[in-house]
Design an enzyme around this catalytic site. Structure first.
Site, PDB file in Angstrom:
ATOM      1  N   TRP A   2      38.435 -22.461 -35.487  1.00 20.53           N
ATOM      2  CA  TRP A   2      38.712 -21.532 -34.377  1.00 20.53           C
ATOM      3  C   TRP A   2      39.597 -20.356 -34.752  1.00 20.53           C
ATOM      4  CZ3 TRP A   2      43.918 -21.911 -34.284  1.00 20.53           C
ATOM      5  CH2 TRP A   2      44.515 -23.157 -34.502  1.00 20.53           C
ATOM      6  N   ASN A   3      40.172 -20.343 -35.942  1.00 27.44           N
ATOM      7  CA  ASN A   3      41.172 -19.285 -36.158  1.00 27.44           C
ATOM      8  C   ASN A   3      40.586 -17.905 -36.438  1.00 27.44           C
ATOM      9  OD1 ASN A   3      40.446 -20.406 -38.607  1.00 27.44           O
ATOM     10  ND2 ASN A   3      42.375 -19.880 -39.576  1.00 27.44           N
ATOM     11  N   LYS A  29      27.351 -24.067 -36.409  1.00 29.02           N
ATOM     12  CA  LYS A  29      28.048 -24.814 -35.351  1.00 29.02           C
ATOM     13  C   LYS A  29      29.486 -24.290 -35.342  1.00 29.02           C
ATOM     14  CE  LYS A  29      30.521 -27.863 -34.354  1.00 29.02           C
ATOM     15  NZ  LYS A  29      31.790 -27.649 -33.602  1.00 29.02           N
ATOM     16  N   GLY A  37      37.528 -25.866 -42.178  1.00 32.79           N
ATOM     17  CA  GLY A  37      38.247 -26.575 -41.116  1.00 32.79           C
ATOM     18  C   GLY A  37      39.366 -27.415 -41.687  1.00 32.79           C
ATOM     19  N   GLY A  38      39.789 -28.388 -40.925  1.00 36.92           N
ATOM     20  CA  GLY A  38      40.913 -29.224 -41.324  1.00 36.92           C
ATOM     21  C   GLY A  38      40.522 -30.230 -42.409  1.00 36.92           C
ATOM     22  N   GLU A  98      36.216 -25.412 -47.278  1.00 37.30           N
ATOM     23  CA  GLU A  98      37.413 -24.554 -47.265  1.00 37.30           C
ATOM     24  C   GLU A  98      38.383 -25.228 -46.303  1.00 37.30           C
ATOM     25  OE1 GLU A  98      38.020 -22.044 -49.088  1.00 37.30           O
ATOM     26  OE2 GLU A  98      36.065 -21.427 -49.834  1.00 37.30           O
ATOM     27  N   LEU A  99      39.442 -25.791 -46.838  1.00 38.10           N
ATOM     28  CA  LEU A  99      40.281 -26.654 -46.004  1.00 38.10           C
ATOM     29  C   LEU A  99      41.698 -26.091 -45.823  1.00 38.10           C
ATOM     30  CD1 LEU A  99      38.959 -29.998 -47.502  1.00 38.10           C
ATOM     31  CD2 LEU A  99      38.060 -28.720 -45.558  1.00 38.10           C
ATOM     32  N   CYS A 127      44.884 -20.533 -42.691  1.00 38.20           N
ATOM     33  CA  CYS A 127      44.893 -21.521 -43.768  1.00 38.20           C
ATOM     34  C   CYS A 127      45.763 -21.061 -44.938  1.00 38.20           C
ATOM     35  CB  CYS A 127      43.469 -21.767 -44.232  1.00 38.20           C
ATOM     36  SG  CYS A 127      42.603 -20.242 -44.608  1.00 38.20           S
ATOM     37  N   GLU A 137      50.490 -29.513 -43.144  1.00 36.43           N
ATOM     38  CA  GLU A 137      50.101 -28.224 -42.583  1.00 36.43           C
ATOM     39  C   GLU A 137      50.403 -28.195 -41.073  1.00 36.43           C
ATOM     40  OE1 GLU A 137      45.882 -27.312 -42.161  1.00 36.43           O
ATOM     41  OE2 GLU A 137      46.269 -25.352 -43.055  1.00 36.43           O
TER      42      GLU A 137
HETATM   43  P1  NAD Z   1      38.702 -28.870 -37.461  1.00 34.50           P
HETATM   44  O1  NAD Z   1      38.500 -29.588 -38.731  1.00 34.50           O
HETATM   45  O2  NAD Z   1      39.226 -29.607 -36.308  1.00 34.50           O
HETATM   46  O3  NAD Z   1      37.326 -28.237 -36.965  1.00 34.50           O
HETATM   47  C1  NAD Z   1      36.576 -27.355 -37.782  1.00 34.50           C
HETATM   48  C2  NAD Z   1      35.115 -27.457 -37.401  1.00 34.50           C
HETATM   49  O4  NAD Z   1      34.634 -28.729 -37.800  1.00 34.50           O
HETATM   50  C3  NAD Z   1      34.847 -27.365 -35.900  1.00 34.50           C
HETATM   51  O5  NAD Z   1      33.673 -26.626 -35.695  1.00 34.50           O
HETATM   52  C4  NAD Z   1      34.666 -28.806 -35.505  1.00 34.50           C
HETATM   53  O6  NAD Z   1      33.884 -28.978 -34.345  1.00 34.50           O
HETATM   54  C5  NAD Z   1      33.956 -29.342 -36.723  1.00 34.50           C
HETATM   55  N1  NAD Z   1      34.039 -30.784 -36.930  1.00 34.50           N
HETATM   56  C6  NAD Z   1      35.089 -31.604 -36.661  1.00 34.50           C
HETATM   57  N2  NAD Z   1      34.775 -32.870 -36.994  1.00 34.50           N
HETATM   58  C7  NAD Z   1      33.518 -32.850 -37.504  1.00 34.50           C
HETATM   59  C8  NAD Z   1      32.632 -33.850 -38.018  1.00 34.50           C
HETATM   60  N3  NAD Z   1      32.975 -35.134 -38.071  1.00 34.50           N
HETATM   61  N4  NAD Z   1      31.417 -33.466 -38.448  1.00 34.50           N
HETATM   62  C9  NAD Z   1      31.053 -32.162 -38.401  1.00 34.50           C
HETATM   63  N5  NAD Z   1      31.826 -31.191 -37.903  1.00 34.50           N
HETATM   64  C10 NAD Z   1      33.051 -31.518 -37.464  1.00 34.50           C
HETATM   65  O7  NAD Z   1      39.595 -27.601 -37.811  1.00 34.50           O
HETATM   66  P2  NAD Z   1      40.203 -26.533 -36.817  1.00 34.50           P
HETATM   67  O8  NAD Z   1      41.335 -27.175 -36.092  1.00 34.50           O
HETATM   68  O9  NAD Z   1      39.105 -25.894 -36.039  1.00 34.50           O
HETATM   69  O10 NAD Z   1      40.751 -25.432 -37.839  1.00 34.50           O
HETATM   70  C11 NAD Z   1      42.000 -25.504 -38.441  1.00 34.50           C
HETATM   71  C12 NAD Z   1      41.892 -25.993 -39.867  1.00 34.50           C
HETATM   72  O11 NAD Z   1      40.990 -25.178 -40.586  1.00 34.50           O
HETATM   73  C13 NAD Z   1      43.205 -25.919 -40.610  1.00 34.50           C
HETATM   74  O12 NAD Z   1      43.433 -27.085 -41.354  1.00 34.50           O
HETATM   75  C14 NAD Z   1      43.008 -24.737 -41.546  1.00 34.50           C
HETATM   76  O13 NAD Z   1      43.805 -24.767 -42.695  1.00 34.50           O
HETATM   77  C15 NAD Z   1      41.570 -24.825 -41.838  1.00 34.50           C
HETATM   78  N6  NAD Z   1      41.065 -23.523 -42.273  1.00 34.50           N
HETATM   79  C16 NAD Z   1      40.759 -23.352 -43.586  1.00 34.50           C
HETATM   80  C17 NAD Z   1      40.330 -22.111 -44.040  1.00 34.50           C
HETATM   81  C18 NAD Z   1      39.986 -21.888 -45.493  1.00 34.50           C
HETATM   82  O14 NAD Z   1      39.290 -20.924 -45.766  1.00 34.50           O
HETATM   83  N7  NAD Z   1      40.422 -22.707 -46.418  1.00 34.50           N
HETATM   84  C19 NAD Z   1      40.223 -21.055 -43.155  1.00 34.50           C
HETATM   85  C20 NAD Z   1      40.557 -21.272 -41.837  1.00 34.50           C
HETATM   86  C21 NAD Z   1      40.973 -22.518 -41.400  1.00 34.50           C
END
Ligand code: NAD
Length: 519
Positions: free
Chosen positions: A178-179, A202, A255-256, A277-278, A311, A412
């Site tokens: 979402w960021n 998605k 994502g996370g 990318e975490l 991130c 984090e």
């Molecule tokens: P999140 O992991 O909660 O969600 C990210 C995405 O994954 C969402 O679309 C979510 O619906 C989906 N998702 C969650 N569980 C899933 C599953 N079991 N199977 C498939 N899809 C699933 O992360 P968030 O809270 O939206 O974002 C914040 C995180 O993202 C932070 O940890 C941040 O560091 C990371 N991030 C990393 C980068 C990078 O480039 N390294 C950039 C931006 C954000």
């Protein structure tokens, strides 16, 4: 009667037009998903709400998709992959489509930026600029599309002509957080389309609107139906169905770390190619020979820009002991002036936190830091001020006296919470910098050319900034060391992450050699 009939005609056509455009007008804006070039409701017919972080109020309804929607979208993407409208295009024609999309995005950047703010509460000053910049990815990878060349190999066998071809992988699934929804999607989408793949996206359940709106622009650019599809909903309900789908070749996830690990595990059962990318816990290192004014600004931009929800946040500020007190005083003084408020206002500097769970998580970490013995120099709680309204605001927060083993230094937070850690010399700075499970980014502030060259070699992170912070470009590879991820986005090589190489062997021999032994 004539007047009433004319009114009814206009009302009916207004609603028809809105439906065709991907949403229907209700009190909250109600979106539809985009599959096979068509706008439709999810199979379940259910919705969830999207909130404006500045007011904490719902403003949109987003379709809640499930496995059936995932199946439909992957089916559409698979069909599109085989159809001549897409597979019959040569690389130059694909590149042309990408560049046209870049033009359309540039024209619509303001609208996209406002949508992002509506969903994630980041500053319009940043999101407007970011959305305009997205077009550069489509120009860059559009230009690259017809420059990916196979080669004729100097093969060591007689009477043989052997060459390589680079082919698309197939259906690529992109899951985004979402960021920065559109930026993080674009980093995947542009190379994937340039390479000839088809895509199912998605977006985060918190910020789906801008990706749905982007679908309209993709259609306007002339991409064939099914090449780009968007389904919305929760990770475990629809994200996981995409990740495990047998017809998906590649998953690009941002994502996370916990979700990333699960996606990796699920994708492994069908041996899909995956990029992740975490998270990060990036060190921003201040040496005593730095330009102090610039370094203070660098520290601020590392942690308070985007309300720390990035991130690459420089959430661990390592300050050399010789300048520690002076630097920290200047930093606190500067941070205290940060103007919080309406993210749509161009002079706001710190906006709200994007989601309620994230808001609660950040406040929780402030308690953790205090309990572990960190000293709070600034902020430390919810921001309550008239300009913050009912929004999810937290104060820009600075903790000093942090030890790198404390949870606040290791985990984090993803918010505007800075931990200051003192260090003695270069060796100690490098040791602390590397002593986390992450390795996404890092910063170094120094006036010494030797340090500027030598320290980046010793830091285990995918990006190192020297005398700058939080710079990003479509040209520079981006990705994580250690548990910050797998694979690289951006730059020329990123297109290879969406292609596979085939070796073609052609015999020119007039007679087939002994069939019982390998050639
Ligand atoms: P999140 O992991 O909660 O969600 C990210 C995405 O994954 C969402 O679309 C979510 O619906 C989906 N998702 C969650 N569980 C899933 C599953 N079991 N199977 C498939 N899809 C699933 O992360 P968030 O809270 O939206 O974002 C914040 C995180 O993202 C932070 O940890 C941040 O560091 C990371 N991030 C990393 C980068 C990078 O480039 N390294 C950039 C931006 C954000």
């Amino acid at each position: 009667l004539r007047v009433i009939c004319i009114r009814i005609f206009f009302i009916v056509h207004f609603y028809k037009f809105r439906c065709l455009e991907g949403y229907v007008m209700t009190e909250l804006k109600t979106f539809q998903i985009f599959v096979d070039g068509k706008w439709q409701n999810s199979k379940s017919g259910e919705f969830f709400e999207s909130f404006y972080p500045f007011t904490g109020k719902a403003w949109a309804r987003i379709p809640r998709c499930n496995e059936s929607d995932a199946d439909l979208a992957v089916g559409a993407a698979l069909n599109a992959l085989e159809k001549p409208e897409w597979s019959g295009l040569n690389a130059s024609q694909r590149g042309h489509l990408l560049r046209r999309l870049g033009d359309i995005i540039e024209k619509n950047a303001e609208m996209l930026g406002q949508l992002e703010v509506q969903d994630n509460g980041k500053l319009i000053a940043e999101m407007g600029m970011q959305c305009k910049y997205l077009s550069q990815w489509f120009y860059y990878y559009g230009g690259l599309a017809d420059k990916i060349e196979g080669s004729v190999l100097p093969i060591d066998k007689p009477d043989t002509f052997t060459y390589t071809r680079h082919e698309p992988l197939g259906v690529c699934v992109m899951i985004t957080p979402w960021n920065s929804p559109l930026l993080l999607l674009t980093m995947k989408l542009a190379p994937a389309l340039a390479a000839g793949n088809t895509v199912v996206v998605k977006p985060s359940e918190f910020t789906s609107a801008s990706t749905l709106e982007l679908a309209k622009l993709v259609k306007e650019a002339g991409f064939p139906d099914g090449v780009f599809n968007v389904v919305t909903g929760y990770g475990p309900e629809v994200g996981e169905a995409l990740v495990t789908h047998p017809n998906v070749a590649r998953v690009a996830f941002t994502g996370g770390p916990a979700s990333g690990a699960r996606v990796y595990e699920k994708a492994a059962s069908s041996l899909k190619k995956v990029s992740l990318e975490l998270g990060g816990k990036s060190p921003n290192i201040i040496f005593d020979d730095c330009n102090m004014e610039n370094a203070v600004k660098g520290a601020i931009s590392g942690i308070f820009a985007a309300t720390g929800q990035t991130c690459i946040a420089g959430s661990r500020l390592l300050v050399q002991k010789t300048i520690h007190n002076e630097f920290v005083d200047k930093l606190v003084e500067f941070a205290r002036t940060a103007k919080m408020g309406d993210p749509m206002s161009p002079d706001t500097q710190v906006g709200p936190v994007t989601t309620l769970p994230q808001f609660q998580k950040i406040l929780g970490y402030m308690d953790v830091a205090r309990e572990d013995g960190a000293e709070c120099l600034l902020g430390g709680g919810r921001a309550i001020a008239p300009e913050c309204g009912d929004g999810w605001f937290v104060e820009p927060t600075i903790f000093a006296g942090v030890h790198n083993k404390m949870r606040i230094a290791q985990e984090e937070v993803f918010g505007p919470v800075l931990s200051i850690i003192p260090f003695e010399d270069e060796d100690e700075a490098v040791e602390i910098a590397n002593d986390v499970i992450y390795g996404l980014a890092s910063g170094i502030w120094t006036g010494n050319i030797r340090r500027a060259i030598e320290i980046p070699k010793r830091i285990k992170s995918g990006t190192v900034w020297v005398n700058t912070y939080r710079a990003l470009s479509y040209i520079a590879p981006f990705g994580g060391y250690k548990q910050s991820g797998l694979g690289r986005e951006n730059g020329q090589k990123a297109i290879e992450e969406y292609m596979q190489t085939k070796a073609v062997w052609i015999s020119t021999a007039t007679e087939t050699p002994n069939p019982f032994i390998m050639r």
